[in-house]
Write a protein that holds these residues in place. Structure first.
Motif, PDB file in Angstrom:
ATOM      1  N   PRO A 158       0.715  -1.078   0.179  1.00  0.00           N
ATOM      2  CA  PRO A 158      -0.033   0.004  -0.323  1.00  0.00           C
ATOM      3  C   PRO A 158       0.819   1.351  -0.024  1.00  0.00           C
ATOM      4  O   PRO A 158       0.735   2.269  -0.532  1.00  0.00           O
ATOM      5  N   VAL A 159       2.096   1.159   0.548  1.00  0.00           N
ATOM      6  CA  VAL A 159       2.865   2.530   0.551  1.00  0.00           C
ATOM      7  C   VAL A 159       3.443   2.928  -0.886  1.00  0.00           C
ATOM      8  O   VAL A 159       3.629   3.968  -1.139  1.00  0.00           O
ATOM      9  N   ALA A 160       3.624   1.701  -1.573  1.00  0.00           N
ATOM     10  CA  ALA A 160       4.276   2.078  -2.912  1.00  0.00           C
ATOM     11  C   ALA A 160       3.408   2.870  -3.777  1.00  0.00           C
ATOM     12  O   ALA A 160       3.792   3.657  -4.715  1.00  0.00           O
ATOM     13  N   TYR A 161       2.055   2.419  -3.757  1.00  0.00           N
ATOM     14  CA  TYR A 161       0.974   3.117  -4.338  1.00  0.00           C
ATOM     15  C   TYR A 161       0.837   4.672  -4.070  1.00  0.00           C
ATOM     16  O   TYR A 161       0.918   5.634  -5.004  1.00  0.00           O
ATOM     17  N   ALA A 206       7.604   0.060   7.975  1.00  0.00           N
ATOM     18  CA  ALA A 206       7.656   1.084   8.902  1.00  0.00           C
ATOM     19  C   ALA A 206       7.121   2.203   8.466  1.00  0.00           C
ATOM     20  O   ALA A 206       6.238   2.636   9.793  1.00  0.00           O
ATOM     21  N   LEU A 207       6.880   2.689   7.258  1.00  0.00           N
ATOM     22  CA  LEU A 207       6.046   3.772   7.152  1.00  0.00           C
ATOM     23  C   LEU A 207       4.698   3.331   7.368  1.00  0.00           C
ATOM     24  O   LEU A 207       3.908   4.193   7.938  1.00  0.00           O
ATOM     25  N   ALA A 227      -3.487   4.603   8.393  1.00  0.00           N
ATOM     26  CA  ALA A 227      -4.575   5.123   7.672  1.00  0.00           C
ATOM     27  C   ALA A 227      -4.087   6.197   6.546  1.00  0.00           C
ATOM     28  O   ALA A 227      -4.847   6.383   5.517  1.00  0.00           O
ATOM     29  N   ARG A 228      -2.799   6.462   6.585  1.00  0.00           N
ATOM     30  CA  ARG A 228      -2.265   7.444   5.538  1.00  0.00           C
ATOM     31  C   ARG A 228      -2.191   6.600   4.289  1.00  0.00           C
ATOM     32  O   ARG A 228      -2.132   6.796   2.936  1.00  0.00           O
ATOM     33  N   TYR A 229      -1.764   5.198   4.533  1.00  0.00           N
ATOM     34  CA  TYR A 229      -1.291   4.440   3.217  1.00  0.00           C
ATOM     35  C   TYR A 229      -2.344   3.272   2.839  1.00  0.00           C
ATOM     36  O   TYR A 229      -2.490   2.916   1.613  1.00  0.00           O
TER      37      TYR A 229
END
Length: 167
Positions: free
Chosen positions: A56-59, A90-91, A97-99
């Motif tokens: 999800p962070v990569a998006y 880690a992010l 909720a951000r990612y």
């Protein structure tokens, strides 16, 4: 006047043909989901894995659909979330909720019309830093005709689900 047998045949034929039409227009099956015990809402998670294993962070950061790895996984809202790196994990852990995708990872357009559809994790939009997943390219094209309107409708539908899950 037709005989009872002829009339019965016509009725039977109508029922058979009618049921064939009904079967061909059935809604797709509801995607596999796990229930977030915190909110009581479903999270779109095939085999307990969110976003079909995509990061999800990569998006949000890279604007790319990148498969995650079980090596870099964490658990959140009842599902396993996979990442392409320890940094991305880690992010996410610091601010999930951000990612996390909007609407529990169900299709954004489907949520706007009150449905819970599975997604193709390679078909997405990031708008104002929020991840919206789509069922396929055709649905994404429809969504892109009025993203602000569909977001408003989907947000309202999701808020109603949150309220009803909490009662």
């Amino acid at each position: 006047m037709p005989s009872c047998t002829s009339l019965a045949r016509v009725v039977l034929l109508a029922l058979v043909l009618g049921s064939g039409v009904a079967l061909s227009k059935q809604e797709p099956a509801v995607p596999p989901a796990v229930t977030d015990m915190e909110t009581g809402l479903a999270v779109n998670a095939s085999d307990g894995i969110a976003i079909h294993g995509y990061d999800p962070v990569a998006y949000v950061i890279d604007h790319e659909a990148v498969p995650g790895s079980a090596e870099f996984a964490t658990s959140w809202r009842g599902a396993e979330w996979r990442f392409s790196s320890a940094r991305n994990r880690a992010l996410f852990v610091a601010d999930p909720a951000r990612y996390a995708p909007q609407y529990g990872g169900f299709g954004a357009y489907g949520t706007a019309i009150g449905k819970a559809y599975d997604v193709d994790p390679r078909v997405f939009d990031v708008i104002d830093g929020r991840l919206y997943l789509h069922r396929n390219d055709r649905v994404r094209a429809l969504w892109q005709r009025n993203p602000e309107g569909y977001i408003a409708e989907a947000d309202d539908t999701w808020r109603q689900r949150v309220r009803s899950a909490g009662s």
